[in-house]
Design a protein around this motif. Structure first.
Motif, PDB file in Angstrom:
ATOM      1  N   UNK A  29      42.914  31.889 137.711  1.00  0.00           N
ATOM      2  CA  UNK A  29      43.993  31.630 136.383  1.00  0.00           C
ATOM      3  C   UNK A  29      43.566  32.727 135.461  1.00  0.00           C
ATOM      4  N   UNK A  30      44.350  33.328 134.908  1.00  0.00           N
ATOM      5  CA  UNK A  30      44.531  34.568 133.777  1.00  0.00           C
ATOM      6  C   UNK A  30      44.887  33.825 132.826  1.00  0.00           C
ATOM      7  N   UNK A  31      44.014  33.797 131.600  1.00  0.00           N
ATOM      8  CA  UNK A  31      44.329  33.119 130.157  1.00  0.00           C
ATOM      9  C   UNK A  31      44.118  33.848 129.149  1.00  0.00           C
ATOM     10  N   UNK A  32      44.527  33.574 128.152  1.00  0.00           N
ATOM     11  CA  UNK A  32      44.129  34.457 126.893  1.00  0.00           C
ATOM     12  C   UNK A  32      45.188  33.829 125.865  1.00  0.00           C
ATOM     13  N   UNK A  33      45.076  34.250 124.669  1.00  0.00           N
ATOM     14  CA  UNK A  33      45.825  34.202 123.234  1.00  0.00           C
ATOM     15  C   UNK A  33      47.222  34.673 123.718  1.00  0.00           C
ATOM     16  N   UNK A  34      48.157  34.530 122.680  1.00  0.00           N
ATOM     17  CA  UNK A  34      49.540  35.040 122.647  1.00  0.00           C
ATOM     18  C   UNK A  34      49.464  36.448 122.746  1.00  0.00           C
ATOM     19  N   UNK A  35      50.295  36.976 123.671  1.00  0.00           N
ATOM     20  CA  UNK A  35      50.421  38.478 123.585  1.00  0.00           C
ATOM     21  C   UNK A  35      49.239  39.549 123.924  1.00  0.00           C
ATOM     22  N   UNK A  96      47.293  32.980 138.708  1.00  0.00           N
ATOM     23  CA  UNK A  96      48.323  32.334 137.757  1.00  0.00           C
ATOM     24  C   UNK A  96      48.005  32.764 136.579  1.00  0.00           C
ATOM     25  N   UNK A  97      49.095  33.076 135.762  1.00  0.00           N
ATOM     26  CA  UNK A  97      48.869  33.608 134.345  1.00  0.00           C
ATOM     27  C   UNK A  97      49.705  32.160 133.475  1.00  0.00           C
ATOM     28  N   UNK A  98      48.527  31.927 132.417  1.00  0.00           N
ATOM     29  CA  UNK A  98      49.055  30.893 131.789  1.00  0.00           C
ATOM     30  C   UNK A  98      49.744  31.289 130.398  1.00  0.00           C
ATOM     31  N   UNK A  99      50.545  30.266 129.678  1.00  0.00           N
ATOM     32  CA  UNK A  99      51.307  30.689 128.577  1.00  0.00           C
ATOM     33  C   UNK A  99      50.097  30.905 127.525  1.00  0.00           C
ATOM     34  N   UNK A 100      50.566  31.747 126.595  1.00  0.00           N
ATOM     35  CA  UNK A 100      49.553  32.344 125.544  1.00  0.00           C
ATOM     36  C   UNK A 100      49.617  31.082 124.309  1.00  0.00           C
ATOM     37  N   UNK A 101      50.861  30.753 123.994  1.00  0.00           N
ATOM     38  CA  UNK A 101      51.028  29.870 122.611  1.00  0.00           C
ATOM     39  C   UNK A 101      50.500  28.457 122.903  1.00  0.00           C
ATOM     40  N   UNK A 115      41.469  25.630 140.755  1.00  0.00           N
ATOM     41  CA  UNK A 115      41.228  27.002 140.575  1.00  0.00           C
ATOM     42  C   UNK A 115      39.727  27.032 140.598  1.00  0.00           C
ATOM     43  N   UNK A 116      39.315  28.071 141.218  1.00  0.00           N
ATOM     44  CA  UNK A 116      37.614  28.351 141.267  1.00  0.00           C
ATOM     45  C   UNK A 116      37.401  29.134 140.010  1.00  0.00           C
ATOM     46  N   UNK A 117      38.070  29.709 139.334  1.00  0.00           N
ATOM     47  CA  UNK A 117      37.641  30.441 138.131  1.00  0.00           C
ATOM     48  C   UNK A 117      38.701  30.990 137.414  1.00  0.00           C
ATOM     49  N   UNK A 118      38.399  31.688 136.349  1.00  0.00           N
ATOM     50  CA  UNK A 118      39.415  32.230 135.383  1.00  0.00           C
ATOM     51  C   UNK A 118      38.920  33.690 134.678  1.00  0.00           C
ATOM     52  N   UNK A 119      40.074  34.465 134.489  1.00  0.00           N
ATOM     53  CA  UNK A 119      39.817  35.592 133.520  1.00  0.00           C
ATOM     54  C   UNK A 119      40.344  35.136 132.254  1.00  0.00           C
ATOM     55  N   UNK A 120      39.425  35.758 131.280  1.00  0.00           N
ATOM     56  CA  UNK A 120      39.966  35.593 129.822  1.00  0.00           C
ATOM     57  C   UNK A 120      40.250  36.789 129.560  1.00  0.00           C
ATOM     58  N   UNK A 121      41.456  37.074 129.157  1.00  0.00           N
ATOM     59  CA  UNK A 121      41.868  38.555 128.808  1.00  0.00           C
ATOM     60  C   UNK A 121      41.985  38.542 127.279  1.00  0.00           C
ATOM     61  N   UNK A 122      41.256  39.545 126.363  1.00  0.00           N
ATOM     62  CA  UNK A 122      41.174  39.535 125.152  1.00  0.00           C
ATOM     63  C   UNK A 122      41.650  40.802 124.690  1.00  0.00           C
ATOM     64  N   UNK A 123      42.141  40.813 123.355  1.00  0.00           N
ATOM     65  CA  UNK A 123      42.720  42.074 122.459  1.00  0.00           C
ATOM     66  C   UNK A 123      41.832  42.407 121.363  1.00  0.00           C
TER      67      UNK A 123
END
Length: 205
Positions: A29-35, A96-101, A115-123
């Motif tokens: 899963x790819x997670x992170x804040x909005x945008x 899978x990418x999650x909604x950010x809001x 899910x086995x793990x996640x990527x936290x994408x940050x700006x």
């Protein structure tokens, strides 16, 4: 997409079919804040035409969604993004990418199932939008890596400085990436796979 310049999406054809040699499929899963670029990463790395649930932003989000730093953003993921990448002849990742809001975070429960793990994408322009995301993953006990998305106008910080700002434990990998580029996004997923392998190889107890 979260910003322009993504590589062309590969259309339907032979790439849609899984190789006969594939023995394992792993959900991440790819997670992170909005945008922060989640839809862009999933779209750039996917070998199939990605499924997206992007909708035009409307006045319904006024006063609810924090647009600070992403004022030009006109669409948003409301359910999930989905893509697939073949890592080897035997291993395929379903991404899978999650909604950010935050108002859509109730969907995370279903997206994280299996899910086995996640990527936290940050700006780096808006590190504060990542704090709650990291807290939720830690509370769930989900293994994750942090990927710093390189926006053109992003301030420059060393990875050690960012680790400190995000209060990341020493063992959690943190890498730089450009979510628009397939090879860069693939390297992020490989970093997650290596981390999951390391965790699995650790002796129990």
């Amino acid at each position: 997409m979260d910003f322009s310049g993504s590589e062309p999406v590969r259309g339907p054809g032979e790439a849609e079919l899984l190789p006969a040699t594939v023995a394992a499929a792993v959900k991440v899963v790819v997670v992170g804040g909005f945008g922060v670029g989640k839809t862009t990463l999933v779209g750039s790395v996917s070998e199939i035409r990605p499924l997206t649930t992007e909708e035009t932003m409307t006045e319904a989000g006024v006063g609810i969604d924090d647009l600070a730093g992403v004022e030009r953003k006109s669409s948003t993921t409301v359910a999930m993004d989905f893509g697939r990448i073949t890592i080897s002849d035997q291993l395929v990742l379903y991404v899978f990418g999650t909604p950010g809001q935050e108002r859509f975070w109730f969907l995370w429960n279903g997206l994280f199932e299996g899910a086995l793990g996640a990527v936290v994408l940050v700006d780096t322009r808006r590190l504060e939008v990542s704090f709650d995301v990291l807290g939720r993953l830690e509370a769930r006990g989900v293994p994750f890596v942090v990927a710093v998305n390189s926006f053109p106008e992003s301030p420059l910080h060393s990875l050690d400085e960012l680790r400190g700002a995000l209060d990341l434990p020493p063992h959690v990998p943190i890498v730089e990436c450009d979510a628009r580029l397939r090879d860069s996004s693939r390297d992020v997923l490989m970093a997650l796979m290596r981390y999951l392998y390391e965790l699995a190889a650790q002796p129990v107890g």
